[in-house]
Design a protein around this motif. Structure first.
Motif, short mmCIF file in Angstrom:
data_model
loop_
_atom_site.label_atom_id
_atom_site.label_comp_id
_atom_site.label_asym_id
_atom_site.label_seq_id
_atom_site.Cartn_x
_atom_site.Cartn_y
_atom_site.Cartn_z
N SER A 1 35.18 27.36 53.26
CA SER A 1 33.75 27.55 53.54
C SER A 1 33.49 28.90 54.20
O SER A 1 32.53 29.59 53.86
N ILE A 2 34.34 29.29 55.12
CA ILE A 2 34.19 30.58 55.79
C ILE A 2 34.39 31.72 54.79
O ILE A 2 33.65 32.71 54.81
N GLY A 3 35.34 31.59 53.91
CA GLY A 3 35.57 32.61 52.89
C GLY A 3 34.38 32.75 51.95
O GLY A 3 33.97 33.87 51.61
N MET A 4 33.82 31.63 51.53
CA MET A 4 32.66 31.67 50.64
C MET A 4 31.45 32.27 51.35
O MET A 4 30.68 33.04 50.76
N LEU A 5 31.25 31.93 52.60
CA LEU A 5 30.16 32.50 53.38
C LEU A 5 30.33 34.00 53.52
O LEU A 5 29.36 34.76 53.42
N SER A 6 31.54 34.45 53.74
CA SER A 6 31.82 35.87 53.85
C SER A 6 31.47 36.61 52.56
O SER A 6 30.86 37.68 52.58
N LYS A 7 31.84 36.02 51.42
CA LYS A 7 31.52 36.63 50.13
C LYS A 7 30.01 36.66 49.91
O LYS A 7 29.47 37.64 49.39
N ALA A 8 29.30 35.61 50.28
CA ALA A 8 27.85 35.58 50.13
C ALA A 8 27.18 36.63 51.02
O ALA A 8 26.23 37.30 50.59
N MET A 9 27.69 36.80 52.22
CA MET A 9 27.13 37.81 53.12
C MET A 9 27.39 39.22 52.58
O MET A 9 26.51 40.09 52.66
N ASP A 10 28.57 39.46 52.02
CA ASP A 10 28.87 40.77 51.43
C ASP A 10 27.94 41.06 50.26
O ASP A 10 27.45 42.18 50.10
N SER A 11 27.70 40.05 49.45
CA SER A 11 26.81 40.21 48.30
C SER A 11 25.38 40.52 48.76
O SER A 11 24.72 41.41 48.22
#
Length: 57
Positions: A20-30
């Motif tokens: 979940s933290i990894g996916m959130l990080s990718k969404a924030m980068d996007s």
């Protein structure tokens, strides 16, 4: 609940949390990239655009 089942459950929760933290990080980068593109696009617009309105009937 025995110790082994508790250990397995805690391990699974740790994996889910890391995912979940990894996916959130990718969404924030996007979102950051999209915001930078929007700011760049808005900065390249003519600042006088839309200051006057010409109407003929």
């Amino acid at each position: 609940m025995d110790i082994s089942a508790l250990s397995i459950a805690m391990g699974q929760n740790a994996v889910k949390q890391a995912f979940s933290i990894g996916m959130l990080s990718k969404a924030m980068d996007s979102a950051e990239g999209q915001a930078a593109q929007l700011i760049q696009t808005m900065g390249s617009l003519d600042p006088n655009l839309g200051q006057k309105l010409d109407i003929k009937v």
